[in-house]
Design an enzyme around this catalytic site. Structure first.
Site, PDB file in Angstrom:
ATOM      1  CD1 TRP A 287       3.234  14.939  -9.452  1.00 46.02           C
ATOM      2  CD2 TRP A 287       3.036  15.061  -7.235  1.00 46.02           C
ATOM      3  NE1 TRP A 287       2.542  13.824  -9.038  1.00 46.02           N
ATOM      4  CE2 TRP A 287       2.405  13.876  -7.678  1.00 46.02           C
ATOM      5  CE3 TRP A 287       3.038  15.356  -5.868  1.00 46.02           C
ATOM      6  CZ2 TRP A 287       1.789  12.984  -6.805  1.00 46.02           C
ATOM      7  CZ3 TRP A 287       2.432  14.464  -5.002  1.00 46.02           C
ATOM      8  CH2 TRP A 287       1.811  13.296  -5.468  1.00 46.02           C
TER       9      TRP A 287
ATOM     10  CD1 TRP B 205      -2.673  -6.440   3.742  1.00 46.99           C
ATOM     11  CD2 TRP B 205      -2.645  -5.203   1.881  1.00 46.99           C
ATOM     12  NE1 TRP B 205      -3.780  -5.630   3.758  1.00 46.99           N
ATOM     13  CE2 TRP B 205      -3.790  -4.850   2.640  1.00 46.99           C
ATOM     14  CE3 TRP B 205      -2.413  -4.547   0.670  1.00 46.99           C
ATOM     15  CZ2 TRP B 205      -4.696  -3.883   2.204  1.00 46.99           C
ATOM     16  CZ3 TRP B 205      -3.314  -3.583   0.242  1.00 46.99           C
ATOM     17  CH2 TRP B 205      -4.446  -3.256   1.001  1.00 46.99           C
TER      18      TRP B 205
END
Length: 486
Positions: A310, A282
């Site tokens: 947002w 990862w």
């Protein structure tokens, strides 16, 4: 003999340091230098926790170099200017360094390499930070990967490199050393002493990295697959800051894991070691994404989220401050944010939960959280930080679907069932009965500690608001020219 300048950056180790190995192979005297030019990393200047770590890591590296018969030369200022000055002072004819992958530093290094070559200076760069450099892994169409699993399968098919250069016994010194800055003059340490928790938890430097690895191999890696999810237990490696500063490299971790697998560690142990190696994958994927999509530290990879509704800064300022200081009234989130503040680190599962609350329950842009983590994490890494926040926000590669909203109450009950983590970091709740610990607002009023805040947000109602915002975004994308929703 003409000396070689070894330009150290995020590779603050002597063992398995390809640039150092290459410098030693020249047979010339080696002058290790570290150049402090934080302005060249703009807009992602090193945060306070990173500066603290850097000070101690450089001090440890200096001691290690001295033991090897060498020394560390420190200079502050523009990197190209410092290198040119050192070349003039030392008569060096070659500069060797290990590559970095942040967008601003890639551009800087290209300019420096071109300028040095124009002066007739030999320049060589190496790979110390990654198993596979970003341009060496691509899909069948020659494009970068956007999903982790096929990316990691492609990496594994290449064979995970575990060739490790050993620690050099000595480093040939030049006849004359250039003048070095005093590390204390760089003022990397805080003026107000808030770093006691960091000092208690961490040992920066190459030796500290190997001690951390040895502890993990002895006590954590064989149960990593399940232990990594339990924030109240030492089930993770805590190697991330050592990797970020290059005090240990990924090839060294692969070598250690493969040696362990050869010892007959049983099914559970083998599965856990494989899970840890996958986490190294990862990290590789994060650098792959940052290299190919350099806009992502500031902008969503999924461009639809540029239009996400947002909340406005003037509306969320108080909620953001409460989240930053562990005063949301949501115990698991507050425990994580306080652990971060006191130690410069937070358990990975709790990072996801705290990020989910900020983005999906409080409706605050993910960039706000990314900047706070950047300033407070000792392992603040632009690639991994960006990947993590975009994953949680649902706007990045391999992202969690936006409709996945972590419930911190259920997460706490599942992964901190006895409340060890919460009680440690939120002592106001130490004596609250287990049945109320993860949702103290459900307790009788007489049991709720007056010093602990009420929740800043209703988890159920805010989840519905987040899902409605997602539907609004999908509709906007559907109606926009060229817009589409998968």
């Amino acid at each position: 003999m003409q000396p070689v300048l070894l330009w150290l950056r995020r590779d603050l180790r002597l063992a398995d340091n390809p640039a150092l190995t290459r410098a030693l192979d020249t047979g010339q005297p080696v002058i290790p230098v570290y150049l402090h030019a934080p302005e060249e990393e703009a807009p992602w200047f090193p945060g306070a926790a990173s500066r603290w770590w850097l000070h101690h890591s450089l001090n440890a590296l200096s001691c290690a170099l001295t033991a090897a018969g060498s020394r560390l030369i420190l200079r502050q200022g523009g990197s190209l200017e410092c290198l040119l000055q050192l070349l003039d002072e030392t008569g060096a004819g070659q500069v060797i360094w290990n590559r970095t992958y942040e967008p601003a530093l890639i551009q800087r290094d290209r300019r420096i390499k071109a300028a040095l070559k124009d002066r007739g200076v030999r320049v060589e760069s190496c790979n110390s930070a990654l198993l596979f450099e970003p341009w060496t892994v691509s899909n069948k169409s020659g494009e970068p990967y956007r999903v982790f699993t096929p990316f990691w399968k492609a990496c594994c098919a290449k064979g995970l490199p575990d060739d490790v250069a050993t620690l050099p016994e000595s480093i040939t010194a030049p006849a004359h050393w250039p003048v070095s800055d005093d590390l204390k003059q760089w003022a990397l340490l805080p003026r107000i002493s808030w770093d006691q928790g960091l000092a208690q938890r961490w040992q920066p430097g190459e030796a500290g990295a190997h001690h951390a690895l040895e502890r993990f191999l002895a006590h954590g890696v064989l149960t990593y697959k399940t232990g990594r999810d339990l924030p109240g237990q030492p089930g993770t490696s805590r190697l991330s800051p050592h990797l970020h500063f290059g005090e240990i490299g990924p090839r060294q971790l692969i070598r250690a894991c493969q040696r362990l697998q050869q010892q007959g560690i049983g099914t559970e142990g083998s599965t856990s070691v494989a899970a840890f190696i996958r986490e190294i994958g990862w990290r590789e994927f994060a650098f792959h994404l940052l290299f190919h999509f350099p806009q992502t530290p500031e902008h969503p990879l999924d461009q639809r989220f540029e239009h996400f509704p947002w909340r406005k800064p003037e509306d969320y300022a108080d909620d953001l401050a409460a989240w930053q200081h562990g005063l949301t009234g949501i115990p698991l989130v507050d425990a994580g944010m306080r652990e971060l503040w006191h130690t410069g680190w937070m358990h990975n599962r709790v990072r996801m939960i705290t990020a989910s609350l900020l983005v999906k329950n409080l409706g605050i842009p993910w960039q706000e959280g990314a900047r706070w983590f950047w300033d407070t994490l000792v392992d603040a890494d632009l690639a991994s930080n960006t990947l993590g926040w975009q994953w949680t926000a649902g706007c990045g590669a391999d992202a969690a679907p936006y409709f996945r909203v972590f419930n911190p109450v259920l997460q706490g009950e599942r992964f901190d069932g006895q409340g060890a983590y919460i009680r440690h970091w939120v002592p106001e709740l130490e004596h609250l009965p287990d049945r109320y610990l993860h949702a103290p607002w459900t307790a009788p009023a007489s049991l709720i500690p007056p010093a602990y805040p009420r929740p800043r947000v209703d988890l159920g109602a805010s989840r519905k608001t987040a899902l409605a915002a997602w539907e609004q975004l999908k509709e906007h994308s559907r109606l926009s020219p060229g817009g589409s929703v998968p």
